[in-house]
Design a protein around this motif. Structure first.
Motif, PDB file in Angstrom:
ATOM      1  N   SER A 163       0.830  -1.199   0.000  1.00 15.61           N
ATOM      2  CA  SER A 163       0.000   0.000   0.000  1.00 15.61           C
ATOM      3  C   SER A 163       0.875   1.264   0.000  1.00 15.61           C
ATOM      4  CB  SER A 163      -0.909  -0.019   1.226  1.00 15.61           C
ATOM      5  OG  SER A 163      -1.687   1.136   1.283  1.00 15.61           O
ATOM      6  N   ARG A 164       1.914   1.264   0.817  1.00  9.11           N
ATOM      7  CA  ARG A 164       2.825   2.401   0.883  1.00  9.11           C
ATOM      8  C   ARG A 164       3.520   2.619  -0.461  1.00  9.11           C
ATOM      9  NH1 ARG A 164       6.272   0.688   4.784  1.00  9.11           N
ATOM     10  NH2 ARG A 164       4.566   0.709   6.259  1.00  9.11           N
ATOM     11  N   ASN A 165       3.918   1.543  -1.102  1.00  7.93           N
ATOM     12  CA  ASN A 165       4.573   1.638  -2.404  1.00  7.93           C
ATOM     13  C   ASN A 165       3.629   2.195  -3.464  1.00  7.93           C
ATOM     14  OD1 ASN A 165       6.982   0.709  -1.400  1.00  7.93           O
ATOM     15  ND2 ASN A 165       6.678  -1.396  -2.104  1.00  7.93           N
ATOM     16  N   ARG A 166       2.357   1.822  -3.388  1.00  9.86           N
ATOM     17  CA  ARG A 166       1.380   2.360  -4.337  1.00  9.86           C
ATOM     18  C   ARG A 166       1.209   3.861  -4.146  1.00  9.86           C
ATOM     19  NH1 ARG A 166      -2.889  -2.213  -3.331  1.00  9.86           N
ATOM     20  NH2 ARG A 166      -2.028  -3.836  -4.645  1.00  9.86           N
ATOM     21  N   ILE A 167       1.142   4.282  -2.885  1.00 16.27           N
ATOM     22  CA  ILE A 167       0.979   5.706  -2.584  1.00 16.27           C
ATOM     23  C   ILE A 167       2.180   6.500  -3.114  1.00 16.27           C
ATOM     24  CG2 ILE A 167       0.925   7.404  -0.696  1.00 16.27           C
ATOM     25  CD1 ILE A 167      -0.768   5.317   0.866  1.00 16.27           C
ATOM     26  N   ASN A 168       3.360   5.945  -2.954  1.00 11.98           N
ATOM     27  CA  ASN A 168       4.590   6.624  -3.398  1.00 11.98           C
ATOM     28  C   ASN A 168       4.917   6.354  -4.863  1.00 11.98           C
ATOM     29  OD1 ASN A 168       4.962   7.661  -0.823  1.00 11.98           O
ATOM     30  ND2 ASN A 168       6.139   5.873  -0.170  1.00 11.98           N
ATOM     31  N   ASN A 169       3.967   5.773  -5.577  1.00 11.75           N
ATOM     32  CA  ASN A 169       4.146   5.449  -6.996  1.00 11.75           C
ATOM     33  C   ASN A 169       5.374   4.577  -7.265  1.00 11.75           C
ATOM     34  OD1 ASN A 169       1.855   6.752  -7.920  1.00 11.75           O
ATOM     35  ND2 ASN A 169       2.910   8.728  -7.936  1.00 11.75           N
ATOM     36  N   MET A 170       5.709   3.751  -6.308  1.00  8.90           N
ATOM     37  CA  MET A 170       6.799   2.796  -6.507  1.00  8.90           C
ATOM     38  C   MET A 170       6.163   1.471  -6.904  1.00  8.90           C
ATOM     39  SD  MET A 170       9.128   3.648  -3.166  1.00  8.90           S
ATOM     40  CE  MET A 170      10.164   2.232  -3.449  1.00  8.90           C
ATOM     41  N   ASN A 187      -6.122  -6.874  -4.060  1.00  8.21           N
ATOM     42  CA  ASN A 187      -6.805  -6.555  -2.809  1.00  8.21           C
ATOM     43  C   ASN A 187      -7.815  -7.613  -2.378  1.00  8.21           C
ATOM     44  OD1 ASN A 187      -5.844  -4.426  -1.429  1.00  8.21           O
ATOM     45  ND2 ASN A 187      -7.226  -2.901  -2.323  1.00  8.21           N
ATOM     46  N   GLU A 188      -8.599  -8.099  -3.314  1.00  3.78           N
ATOM     47  CA  GLU A 188      -9.614  -9.101  -2.966  1.00  3.78           C
ATOM     48  C   GLU A 188      -8.964 -10.377  -2.432  1.00  3.78           C
ATOM     49  OE1 GLU A 188     -13.129 -11.816  -4.920  1.00  3.78           O
ATOM     50  OE2 GLU A 188     -12.410 -10.081  -6.053  1.00  3.78           O
ATOM     51  N   MET A 189      -7.925 -10.817  -3.123  1.00  7.15           N
ATOM     52  CA  MET A 189      -7.222 -12.025  -2.677  1.00  7.15           C
ATOM     53  C   MET A 189      -6.540 -11.777  -1.329  1.00  7.15           C
ATOM     54  SD  MET A 189      -6.436 -15.145  -3.009  1.00  7.15           S
ATOM     55  CE  MET A 189      -6.763 -15.671  -4.657  1.00  7.15           C
ATOM     56  N   ALA A 190      -5.960 -10.602  -1.143  1.00  3.15           N
ATOM     57  CA  ALA A 190      -5.308 -10.277   0.130  1.00  3.15           C
ATOM     58  C   ALA A 190      -6.318 -10.286   1.277  1.00  3.15           C
ATOM     59  CB  ALA A 190      -4.623  -8.919   0.025  1.00  3.15           C
TER      60      ALA A 190
END
Length: 180
Positions: free
Chosen positions: A18-25, A35-38
């Motif tokens: 989630s943090r990586n998605r926010i930081n565009n990494m 997300n559903e599987m997680a």
């Protein structure tokens, strides 16, 4: 039950993603769990014994959806499997055939697993005096094994069964399963 940290590890993984998605990494999207599987994985690992819970739910669902099939067919099969495993573990001529300790451990796991399934499916459970499973014999066989091999299995009987603390449960069996 032996690896309770797995839920924390998975939560850490989800926070990192989630943090990586926010930081565009962006990581390799093939290695990322959606997300559903997680969410489904989190619910699965939230159980003390996730696989046993899944098997128990599936067996209970099978019994409830197949009303034409007598419940005794299922419980007789489970009690027979428990008896076979008990005999294999307690009889010297069978036990001596196992050259690998993993085979003995597998038999113990199967025995405990089918006892728990029986307890979840049968109306009065595995610990009642009317049970078709020789619970005293099964517990005795487990207690004769090395403690490091069976403590988790005894805990599974103590904490993942439904009928251990019922009035119909044998007091002697409850005493045998008490933590010492």
């Amino acid at each position: 039950m032996k690896n309770p940290a797995i839920q924390n590890d998975f939560s850490y993984y989800r926070r990192t993603i989630s943090r990586n998605r926010i930081n565009n990494m962006h990581l390799d999207s093939e290695s990322e769990v959606n997300n559903e599987m997680a969410n489904r994985m989190s619910l699965f690992y939230a159980e003390a014994t996730p696989m046993l819970k899944t098997l128990s739910d599936a067996t209970t669902k099978f019994v409830s959806e197949n009303k034409t099939l007598p419940i005794e067919n299922t419980t007789d099969c489970l009690s027979t499997m428990a008896s076979v495993c008990k005999v294999m573990l307690e009889t010297p001529e069978y036990k001596s055939r196992f050259t690998n300790d993993e085979t003995l451990l597998f038999c113990m796991r199967v025995m405990v697993g089918v006892i728990i399934l029986y307890d979840h499916v049968h109306p009065v459970g595995a610990f009642a005096k009317t049970s078709k499973i020789d619970m005293k014999g099964c517990i005795k066989v487990l207690k004769e094994q090395p403690p490091n091999n069976v403590e988790g299995l005894l805990n599974a009987l103590r904490y993942t069964t439904r009928h251990l603390n019922d009035e119909s449960a044998s007091k002697q069996i409850r005493t045998m399963l008490q933590v010492q």
